[in-house]
Scaffold this active site. Structure first.
Site, PDB file in Angstrom:
ATOM      1  N   HIS A  18       5.759   8.011 -46.895  1.00 24.43           N
ATOM      2  CA  HIS A  18       5.477   9.468 -46.961  1.00 24.43           C
ATOM      3  C   HIS A  18       4.490   9.963 -45.595  1.00 24.43           C
ATOM      4  CE1 HIS A  18       4.709  13.063 -49.851  1.00 24.43           C
ATOM      5  NE2 HIS A  18       5.060  13.410 -48.554  1.00 24.43           N
ATOM      6  N   TYR A  74       4.169  14.251 -56.236  1.00 22.78           N
ATOM      7  CA  TYR A  74       4.616  15.595 -56.611  1.00 22.78           C
ATOM      8  C   TYR A  74       4.675  15.561 -58.195  1.00 22.78           C
ATOM      9  CZ  TYR A  74       6.909  16.117 -51.962  1.00 22.78           C
ATOM     10  OH  TYR A  74       7.160  16.471 -50.609  1.00 22.78           O
ATOM     11  N   LEU A 108      11.389  26.482 -44.333  1.00 20.39           N
ATOM     12  CA  LEU A 108      11.032  28.044 -44.377  1.00 20.39           C
ATOM     13  C   LEU A 108       9.690  28.437 -44.063  1.00 20.39           C
ATOM     14  CD1 LEU A 108      13.753  28.820 -47.231  1.00 20.39           C
ATOM     15  CD2 LEU A 108      14.022  29.052 -44.595  1.00 20.39           C
ATOM     16  N   ASN A 150       6.417  11.857 -41.380  1.00 25.74           N
ATOM     17  CA  ASN A 150       5.046  12.206 -40.948  1.00 25.74           C
ATOM     18  C   ASN A 150       4.404  11.055 -39.890  1.00 25.74           C
ATOM     19  OD1 ASN A 150       4.626  14.835 -42.217  1.00 25.74           O
ATOM     20  ND2 ASN A 150       4.428  13.427 -43.959  1.00 25.74           N
ATOM     21  N   ASP A 172      15.465  16.027 -52.697  1.00 22.16           N
ATOM     22  CA  ASP A 172      14.233  15.229 -52.354  1.00 22.16           C
ATOM     23  C   ASP A 172      13.167  15.298 -53.068  1.00 22.16           C
ATOM     24  OD1 ASP A 172      13.000  14.437 -49.299  1.00 22.16           O
ATOM     25  OD2 ASP A 172      11.560  15.901 -50.232  1.00 22.16           O
ATOM     26  N   LYS A 220       9.517  37.652 -46.409  1.00 21.67           N
ATOM     27  CA  LYS A 220       9.003  38.151 -47.350  1.00 21.67           C
ATOM     28  C   LYS A 220       7.594  38.432 -47.123  1.00 21.67           C
ATOM     29  CE  LYS A 220       7.411  37.197 -51.979  1.00 21.67           C
ATOM     30  NZ  LYS A 220       7.195  36.188 -53.105  1.00 21.67           N
TER      31      LYS A 220
END
Length: 317
Positions: free
Chosen positions: A121, A51, A209, A152, A46, A217
């Site tokens: 997007h 980006y 995540l 979105n 993806d 973490k």
């Protein structure tokens, strides 16, 4: 393997996020991550045309370019690539002419004949939705895109998109990409999943995540000394309620010999309509946990335990 909505896309049930390519992972590291992902059975990548325009010195399209160079170098078989339009500095928004130019630019960077899965997007309410739907449909008709999707979008706007597509004969969306994870549940479960169930859409959630929080973490809201650009975004979840989720993930994961991250991804995969969560890896060492998260099967009781402990959502408190 898992089917994305009503499409013919049959993919590994985890998508490798390309947002880090050209940002926190340079070209060589990105190649190594992609190699490891595919070697471990992954086949779904993806990215987006924007980006990573936010990085000083970048102009947008860096991730697509790296993926395209990797595809040309490795020539992998059966890899599905998803990308998105509306945020590239040269191709902002969802006007029809812009969508066409952006898609052609993405195809050139990726070096492919057609985009397997093409997302709007972000919703662009400055453009009539009928124009946007028609432009995406034309890309499919012309063979530049195989499947269309939205990211979105609100439930109401997804419904409106589908109504227009049905009425005009344009290609129907097959997937929706929302922000969804154990610490960000309510909007998706109350609004988006019912629409996906009604129209046969597959969910491909991002921030699976929670910017790294669901790896275990980050156990404190203090970010001093953290080198990751995403540390602040992850650490905000390290509240008492958020840490209870981490504890539950750790306990359940231990029973399977699995990491916190893999267990979190397994919970997300168990949710209705979810086809393949998106997760990124800055290093090769992070890839095995992602692959494990695509294969770990939780029991109904384990899913319910995680449901209960995450009912309060820190992100929306």
């Amino acid at each position: 393997m898992t089917r994305i909505g009503n499409s013919d896309l049959d993919v590994f049930p985890l998508s490798l996020g390309g947002n880090v390519f050209g940002w926190t992972a340079d070209r060589d590291t990105s190649f190594d991550v992609l190699d490891a992902f595919v070697a471990g059975g992954g086949d779904f990548i993806d990215t987006a045309d924007g980006y990573s325009a936010w990085v000083p010195g970048n102009s947008g399209g860096e991730s697509e370019t790296i993926i395209g160079e990797w595809l040309a170098s490795r020539k992998p078989q059966g890899v599905t690539v998803a990308t998105k339009v509306s945020t590239h500095p040269e191709f902002r928004g969802l006007a029809a002419a812009n969508i066409r130019k952006a898609a052609e630019a993405s195809l050139a960077r990726l070096g492919v004949d057609a985009i397997d899965l093409y997302y709007a997007h972000f919703d662009d309410e400055s453009v009539p939705l009928e124009e946007t739907v028609g432009a995406f449909g034309q890309l499919v008709t012309d063979g530049l895109v195989r499947n269309v999707a939205v990211s979105n979008y609100s439930a109401d706007r997804i419904r409106e998109w589908i109504e227009i597509a049905q009425r005009t004969g344009a290609a129907l969306p097959v997937a929706v990409q929302p922000h969804y994870n154990l610490v960000h549940r309510n909007d998706v479960e109350n609004e988006i999943i019912p629409v996906a169930e009604e129209f046969g859409l597959g969910l491909v959630p991002y921030y699976s995540l929670a910017s790294g929080f669901l790896t275990g973490k980050y156990r404190s809201t203090e970010t001093a000394g953290q080198s990751s650009p995403r540390a602040e975004g992850a650490a905000k979840y390290a509240t008492p309620a958020g840490l209870k989720i981490i504890d539950a993930l750790e306990e359940i994961g231990s029973a399977h010999g699995a990491s916190i991250a893999a267990t979190s991804l397994a919970w997300l995969r168990a949710q209705p309509t979810v086809a393949a969560p998106i997760a990124s890896a800055r290093t090769v060492e992070q890839v095995p946990d992602l692959l494990a998260g695509a294969r770990l099967e939780l029991s109904a009781d384990e899913v319910q335990t995680l449901d209960r402990v995450s009912e309060w959502t820190p992100a929306q408190a």
